[in-house]
Design a protein around this motif. Structure first.
Motif, PDB file in Angstrom:
ATOM      1  N   TYR A 126      46.629 -77.609 -49.262  1.00 44.44           N
ATOM      2  CA  TYR A 126      45.187 -77.314 -49.078  1.00 44.44           C
ATOM      3  C   TYR A 126      44.167 -78.672 -49.430  1.00 44.44           C
ATOM      4  O   TYR A 126      44.628 -79.438 -50.100  1.00 44.44           O
ATOM      5  N   PRO A 127      43.179 -78.458 -48.788  1.00 39.87           N
ATOM      6  CA  PRO A 127      42.643 -77.616 -47.563  1.00 39.87           C
ATOM      7  C   PRO A 127      43.434 -77.629 -46.406  1.00 39.87           C
ATOM      8  O   PRO A 127      43.915 -78.672 -45.989  1.00 39.87           O
ATOM      9  N   HIS A 142      38.951 -72.419 -38.856  1.00 40.34           N
ATOM     10  CA  HIS A 142      38.438 -72.262 -40.063  1.00 40.34           C
ATOM     11  C   HIS A 142      39.114 -73.288 -40.869  1.00 40.34           C
ATOM     12  O   HIS A 142      40.375 -73.688 -40.937  1.00 40.34           O
ATOM     13  N   LEU A 143      38.240 -73.745 -41.625  1.00 37.84           N
ATOM     14  CA  LEU A 143      38.498 -74.837 -42.753  1.00 37.84           C
ATOM     15  C   LEU A 143      38.645 -74.047 -44.125  1.00 37.84           C
ATOM     16  O   LEU A 143      37.645 -73.302 -44.639  1.00 37.84           O
ATOM     17  N   VAL A 144      39.781 -73.773 -44.772  1.00 40.00           N
ATOM     18  CA  VAL A 144      40.416 -73.027 -45.858  1.00 40.00           C
ATOM     19  C   VAL A 144      40.520 -73.807 -47.060  1.00 40.00           C
ATOM     20  O   VAL A 144      41.494 -74.504 -46.942  1.00 40.00           O
ATOM     21  N   SER A 145      39.744 -73.798 -47.963  1.00 40.28           N
ATOM     22  CA  SER A 145      39.804 -74.774 -49.003  1.00 40.28           C
ATOM     23  C   SER A 145      40.751 -74.305 -50.127  1.00 40.28           C
ATOM     24  O   SER A 145      41.227 -75.266 -50.835  1.00 40.28           O
ATOM     25  N   SER A 146      41.334 -73.209 -50.226  1.00 40.74           N
ATOM     26  CA  SER A 146      41.953 -72.906 -51.339  1.00 40.74           C
ATOM     27  C   SER A 146      43.122 -71.488 -50.982  1.00 40.74           C
ATOM     28  O   SER A 146      42.770 -70.761 -49.955  1.00 40.74           O
ATOM     29  N   GLN A 149      40.719 -68.599 -50.863  1.00 40.87           N
ATOM     30  CA  GLN A 149      39.838 -68.418 -49.871  1.00 40.87           C
ATOM     31  C   GLN A 149      40.430 -67.804 -48.514  1.00 40.87           C
ATOM     32  O   GLN A 149      39.832 -67.474 -47.704  1.00 40.87           O
ATOM     33  N   TYR A 168      44.170 -80.569 -43.824  1.00 39.71           N
ATOM     34  CA  TYR A 168      42.875 -81.119 -43.452  1.00 39.71           C
ATOM     35  C   TYR A 168      42.724 -82.534 -43.548  1.00 39.71           C
ATOM     36  O   TYR A 168      43.478 -83.235 -44.404  1.00 39.71           O
ATOM     37  N   ARG A 170      40.939 -85.836 -43.946  1.00 39.50           N
ATOM     38  CA  ARG A 170      39.585 -86.161 -44.500  1.00 39.50           C
ATOM     39  C   ARG A 170      38.856 -87.099 -43.509  1.00 39.50           C
ATOM     40  O   ARG A 170      39.526 -88.040 -43.303  1.00 39.50           O
ATOM     41  N   LEU A 194      34.101 -78.252 -37.772  1.00 46.47           N
ATOM     42  CA  LEU A 194      34.382 -77.929 -39.058  1.00 46.47           C
ATOM     43  C   LEU A 194      33.111 -78.405 -39.757  1.00 46.47           C
ATOM     44  O   LEU A 194      32.940 -77.634 -41.043  1.00 46.47           O
ATOM     45  N   HIS A 195      32.208 -79.241 -39.388  1.00 48.30           N
ATOM     46  CA  HIS A 195      31.069 -79.792 -40.124  1.00 48.30           C
ATOM     47  C   HIS A 195      29.890 -79.780 -39.020  1.00 48.30           C
ATOM     48  O   HIS A 195      29.581 -80.920 -38.905  1.00 48.30           O
TER      49      HIS A 195
END
Length: 302
Positions: A126-127, A142-146, A149, A168, A170, A194-195
């Protein structure tokens, strides 16, 4: 020449490929437009051998257009892109396996048939970016941080079929989209889905030799003639995160004419790749030559 364009309802009013159809018609060619999602198709008779010089596909992933294109290919007709190549990138799980095997810089990719199996991915990964394997146009990304989530997302993902998950990469929040058409590459920078940032406008950017070489390699790996590559500039260098057959070609100068010429050249060549000399991409060039299957003619094709 007589061409058949398979255009899904999603793209019915889009500039691409409608502008290409208008350009080909203006040059005196005959273009039939078939809308696979809005037509009753008598599949046993829809393919008339020799009725078209080439078939061109512009559809969403999972739509019926690819079935028609594959039927045309099975009947011995020329398709743009090659139908087998399109299948290889429409399935993102398959595309990841092919790309990594052939040496493309791509993230580690997990595939699951049921969303709850995503729980088995180690927390160290993760993410994560999770999306449908047959997704397009940013659907259900979807961006899943943990791992925590992930849980509330599982019901939403339940109807999306095969899913992929990738660690992900960076980045600065922008993607580099590289378009390949007529033996050239064109790079644009755009806001990452995603941003989302409305202040970031899509624009043409210089294309480095490193990214140009990767984008050219994508065409060779998947056997594509007209395509787009999404590249992220991560801490470990450029990373390929998506490949699209017949993209929008936004920001490409004279895009409709360039794509129309490429389609005609491929139709004339019967879809058979005719590789020119190896590319010599130039750093900081807005466009570079690539080992395209067919180089577009400089003059107006007739």
């Amino acid at each position: 020449m007589r061409l058949c364009f398979l255009v899904e309802e999603h793209y019915r009013h889009d500039g691409m490929p409608n502008e290409v159809v208008r350009q080909l018609t203006a040059w005196g060619h005959e273009v039939d437009v078939v809308r696979p999602g809005g037509s009753l198709l008598r599949m046993t008779e829809v393919m008339g051998a020799g009725t078209h010089d080439a078939w061109v596909l512009k559809t969403v992933s999972g739509g019926p257009g690819l079935t028609l294109l594959e039927a045309a290919a099975a009947a011995g007709m020329t398709t743009v892109n090659d139908a087998r190549s399109i299948r290889g990138v429409r399935d993102k799980a398959l595309a990841a396996a092919i790309g990594r095997t052939r040496g493309l810089p791509m993230p580690t990719t997990y595939a699951v048939a049921r969303p709850e199996l995503l729980r088995e991915i180690p927390a160290s990964e993760y993410p994560l970016v999770v999306k449908p394997s047959d997704g397009s146009s940013g659907r259900a990304v979807h961006l899943v941080s943990s791992p925590g989530q992930l849980e509330p997302l599982l019901p939403e993902l339940a109807g999306e079929g095969l899913l992929i998950a990738q660690p992900y990469v960076r980045n600065s929040g922008t993607d580099i989209k590289v378009y390949a058409v007529g033996g050239e590459l064109f790079a644009t920078e755009r806001c990452s889905p995603l941003h989302p940032d409305p202040a970031v406008r899509e624009r043409r950017v210089p294309l480095s030799a490193e990214v140009a070489a990767i984008a050219a390699q994508v065409g060779a790996v998947y056997g594509l003639d007209l395509y787009g590559v999404d590249v992220l500039l991560g801490p470990e260098g450029p990373m390929v995160v998506d490949v699209n057959d017949f993209p929008s070609f936004r920001q490409v100068p004279d895009a409709a004419a360039r794509v129309a010429r490429a389609v005609l050249d491929l139709a004339r060549a019967g879809g058979t790749p005719v590789p020119p000399p190896a590319p010599r991409p130039r750093a900081q060039a807005l466009s570079v030559s690539i080992p395209a299957q067919v180089s577009a003619r400089a003059g107006e094709p007739l």
